[in-house]
Design a protein around this motif. Structure first.
Motif, mmCIF file in Angstrom:
data_model
loop_
_atom_site.group_PDB
_atom_site.id
_atom_site.type_symbol
_atom_site.label_atom_id
_atom_site.label_comp_id
_atom_site.label_asym_id
_atom_site.label_seq_id
_atom_site.Cartn_x
_atom_site.Cartn_y
_atom_site.Cartn_z
ATOM 1 N N LEU A 1 0.818 -1.218 0.000
ATOM 2 C CA LEU A 1 0.000 0.000 0.000
ATOM 3 C C LEU A 1 0.857 1.275 0.000
ATOM 4 C CD1 LEU A 1 -2.720 -1.110 2.576
ATOM 5 C CD2 LEU A 1 -2.928 -0.985 0.078
ATOM 6 N N ASP A 2 2.046 1.194 0.615
ATOM 7 C CA ASP A 2 2.902 2.386 0.760
ATOM 8 C C ASP A 2 3.146 3.084 -0.573
ATOM 9 O OD1 ASP A 2 3.057 1.595 3.302
ATOM 10 O OD2 ASP A 2 5.215 1.146 3.316
ATOM 11 N N ALA A 3 3.238 2.301 -1.639
ATOM 12 C CA ALA A 3 3.571 2.863 -2.950
ATOM 13 C C ALA A 3 2.568 3.934 -3.370
ATOM 14 C CB ALA A 3 3.617 1.755 -3.992
ATOM 15 N N PHE A 4 1.334 3.835 -2.858
ATOM 16 C CA PHE A 4 0.288 4.770 -3.285
ATOM 17 C C PHE A 4 0.340 6.092 -2.509
ATOM 18 C CE2 PHE A 4 -0.891 0.692 -4.818
ATOM 19 C CZ PHE A 4 -1.390 0.959 -6.085
ATOM 20 N N ALA A 5 1.244 6.187 -1.537
ATOM 21 C CA ALA A 5 1.405 7.442 -0.781
ATOM 22 C C ALA A 5 1.886 8.565 -1.683
ATOM 23 C CB ALA A 5 2.374 7.223 0.376
ATOM 24 N N THR A 6 2.488 8.233 -2.829
ATOM 25 C CA THR A 6 2.949 9.287 -3.745
ATOM 26 C C THR A 6 1.776 9.931 -4.488
ATOM 27 O OG1 THR A 6 3.287 7.680 -5.508
ATOM 28 C CG2 THR A 6 5.204 8.205 -4.139
ATOM 29 N N LYS A 7 0.577 9.358 -4.344
ATOM 30 C CA LYS A 7 -0.605 9.987 -4.960
ATOM 31 C C LYS A 7 -1.668 10.211 -3.876
ATOM 32 C CE LYS A 7 0.085 9.352 -9.756
ATOM 33 N NZ LYS A 7 -0.374 8.835 -11.057
ATOM 34 N N PRO A 8 -1.377 11.169 -2.977
ATOM 35 C CA PRO A 8 -2.275 11.383 -1.835
ATOM 36 C C PRO A 8 -3.565 12.118 -2.194
ATOM 37 C CG PRO A 8 -0.467 12.956 -1.781
ATOM 38 C CD PRO A 8 -0.212 12.074 -2.959
ATOM 39 N N GLN A 9 -3.677 12.547 -3.456
ATOM 40 C CA GLN A 9 -4.888 13.279 -3.852
ATOM 41 C C GLN A 9 -6.106 12.366 -3.962
ATOM 42 O OE1 GLN A 9 -2.242 12.490 -5.716
ATOM 43 N NE2 GLN A 9 -2.501 12.959 -7.892
ATOM 44 N N HIS A 10 -5.869 11.040 -4.008
ATOM 45 C CA HIS A 10 -6.984 10.110 -4.195
ATOM 46 C C HIS A 10 -7.538 9.640 -2.856
ATOM 47 C CE1 HIS A 10 -5.794 10.234 -8.271
ATOM 48 N NE2 HIS A 10 -4.692 9.514 -8.108
ATOM 49 N N HIS A 11 -8.823 9.275 -2.883
ATOM 50 C CA HIS A 11 -9.383 8.567 -1.729
ATOM 51 C C HIS A 11 -9.249 7.082 -2.009
ATOM 52 C CE1 HIS A 11 -12.444 6.462 0.594
ATOM 53 N NE2 HIS A 11 -12.138 7.336 1.525
ATOM 54 N N TYR A 12 -8.737 6.318 -1.033
ATOM 55 C CA TYR A 12 -8.494 4.887 -1.237
ATOM 56 C C TYR A 12 -9.431 4.058 -0.361
ATOM 57 C CZ TYR A 12 -4.226 6.353 -3.601
ATOM 58 O OH TYR A 12 -3.331 6.934 -4.472
ATOM 59 N N LEU A 13 -10.104 3.116 -0.990
ATOM 60 C CA LEU A 13 -10.891 2.105 -0.272
ATOM 61 C C LEU A 13 -10.036 0.849 -0.172
ATOM 62 C CD1 LEU A 13 -13.598 0.924 0.837
ATOM 63 C CD2 LEU A 13 -14.147 0.316 -1.538
ATOM 64 N N LEU A 14 -9.835 0.370 1.056
ATOM 65 C CA LEU A 14 -9.016 -0.829 1.281
ATOM 66 C C LEU A 14 -9.899 -1.929 1.840
ATOM 67 C CD1 LEU A 14 -6.026 0.856 3.178
ATOM 68 C CD2 LEU A 14 -6.391 0.704 0.704
ATOM 69 N N ARG A 15 -9.730 -3.128 1.333
ATOM 70 C CA ARG A 15 -10.430 -4.281 1.916
ATOM 71 C C ARG A 15 -9.352 -5.242 2.419
ATOM 72 N NH1 ARG A 15 -15.183 -6.908 -1.451
ATOM 73 N NH2 ARG A 15 -13.551 -7.412 -2.943
ATOM 74 N N LEU A 16 -9.279 -5.372 3.737
ATOM 75 C CA LEU A 16 -8.200 -6.132 4.364
ATOM 76 C C LEU A 16 -8.772 -7.256 5.219
ATOM 77 C CD1 LEU A 16 -6.059 -3.068 5.555
ATOM 78 C CD2 LEU A 16 -5.780 -4.385 3.446
ATOM 79 N N VAL A 17 -7.964 -8.294 5.424
ATOM 80 C CA VAL A 17 -8.401 -9.424 6.263
ATOM 81 C C VAL A 17 -8.323 -9.053 7.745
ATOM 82 C CG1 VAL A 17 -7.891 -11.816 6.918
ATOM 83 C CG2 VAL A 17 -7.738 -11.122 4.517
ATOM 84 N N ASP A 18 -7.250 -8.379 8.122
ATOM 85 C CA ASP A 18 -7.060 -7.971 9.526
ATOM 86 C C ASP A 18 -7.073 -6.448 9.618
ATOM 87 O OD1 ASP A 18 -6.614 -10.609 10.567
ATOM 88 O OD2 ASP A 18 -4.626 -10.548 9.636
ATOM 89 N N PRO A 19 -7.563 -5.891 10.733
ATOM 90 C CA PRO A 19 -7.510 -4.436 10.895
ATOM 91 C C PRO A 19 -6.053 -3.963 10.852
ATOM 92 C CG PRO A 19 -8.835 -5.460 12.628
ATOM 93 C CD PRO A 19 -8.173 -6.574 11.876
ATOM 94 N N PRO A 20 -5.763 -2.843 10.157
ATOM 95 C CA PRO A 20 -4.379 -2.354 10.116
ATOM 96 C C PRO A 20 -3.974 -1.815 11.483
ATOM 97 C CG PRO A 20 -5.865 -0.835 8.987
ATOM 98 C CD PRO A 20 -6.700 -2.005 9.389
ATOM 99 N N THR A 21 -2.677 -1.950 11.809
ATOM 100 C CA THR A 21 -2.193 -1.463 13.103
ATOM 101 C C THR A 21 -1.927 0.037 13.050
ATOM 102 O OG1 THR A 21 -0.030 -2.220 12.401
ATOM 103 C CG2 THR A 21 -1.218 -3.638 13.925
#
Ligand SMILES: NC(=O)c1ccc[n+]([C@@H]2O[C@H](COP(=O)([O-])OP(=O)(O)OC[C@H]3O[C@@H](n4cnc5c(N)ncnc54)[C@H](OP(=O)(O)O)[C@@H]3O)[C@@H](O)[C@H]2O)c1
Length: 247
Positions: free
Chosen positions: A138-158
């Motif tokens: 996911l870190d790679a997408f930090a270079t495009k912070p203008q977008h809203h990102y929907l994440l679907r994950l198995v475990d809650p992120p820490t």
């Protein structure tokens, strides 16, 4: 004869059920990426082996004669290690691999070779992006912070994975109706997906087609040559078992 089943996919779990039903002497292996992995009807070990050398040690110590690589098509390191260890240790290797998804009429796919390509393919103007790629890159997408990102994950992120996100905790398989509602409800304009193939994660692509949502499709990594089959029955046949009994 003793089999090591490298898992982490729906197909690996189906194969484990079949092997257990046949009484095949096999060990199931998870990488340990999720907090509560799906229980398997086989003896199960969790965690990396320690590269090719560690895998060879494990194969020898446990008298493994056959490896079945049923990992995700994007688990390229594990698959490469399995090829190298099978050659180095003289253990037979078979990959259970599902076919990649194919673009069909009505799809709006942009093919990219990797995560960096997916980031580059996103527009510069703000978009609403469903990142259907798990948690690891996911870190790679930090270079495009203008977008809203929907994440679907198995475990809650820490920690907050990206600045502008909605996180949904869910484990597949997913269905078309709920994925359509998900895209609609979150006003998704783009999906970033790995070409995993299979049925369990395909619902988002059907939903995208129906709603005209663009899909940035990451093509599969290239792997060394290895013997590949597409079904549990073919794995059983390779192991010298019939799929008739209890499968
Ligand atoms: N990549 C995905 O998009 C994706 C999606 C769904 C499920 N998965 C599953 O998640 C697991 C990890 O995927 P990944 O992409 O992180 O793999 P990867 O990059 O190919 O593997 C990295 C390391 O994790 C360990 N590992 C991976 N799979 C393992 C297994 N089944 N049993 C024991 N160790 C394993 C190995 O460590 P050592 O070198 O120390 O042995 C491997 O070198 C895999 O089992 C895969 O099937 C992956």
């Amino acid at each position: 004869m003793r089999t090591l089943l490298l898992g982490g996919t729906t197909e690996a779990s189906q194969l484990a059920t079949a092997l257990a039903a046949q009484g095949v002497d096999a060990v199931f292996s998870y990488a340990g990426r999720t907090a509560n992995p799906v229980p398997q009807p086989l003896p199960t070990r969790i965690g990396g082996f320690g590269g090719v050398a560690g895998l060879c040690d494990y194969l020898r110590a446990n008298s493994i004669t056959h490896i079945i690589d049923a990992t995700h098509p994007f688990a390229a390191q594990m698959s490469r290690n399995a090829v190298d260890a099978s050659l180095a240790c003289g253990v037979q290797l078979l990959a259970l691999e599902r076919a990649p998804w194919q673009v069909t009429s009505g799809d709006h796919w942009i093919h990219v070779p990797n995560i960096a390509g997916a980031v580059a393919a996103l527009p510069d103007t703000p978009a609403r992006v469903f990142l259907a790629i798990g948690k690891q890159t996911l870190d790679a997408f930090a270079t495009k912070p203008q977008h809203h990102y929907l994440l679907r994950l198995v475990d809650p992120p820490t920690s907050q994975p990206l600045p502008n996100t909605t996180v949904i905790i869910a484990r597949g398989p997913f269905d078309i109706a709920s994925d359509t509602a998900l895209l609609r409800g979150n006003k998704i304009t783009h999906i970033v997906a790995k070409n995993a193939g299979g049925a369990g994660a395909a619902a988002k692509l059907h939903a995208a087609r129906a709603l005209g949502v663009a899909v940035i499709m990451i093509d599969r990594p290239t792997l060394p040559p290895r013997r590949i089959v597409a079904s549990v029955a073919q794995v059983l046949a390779w192991l010298g078992h019939s799929a008739d009994r209890g499968v």
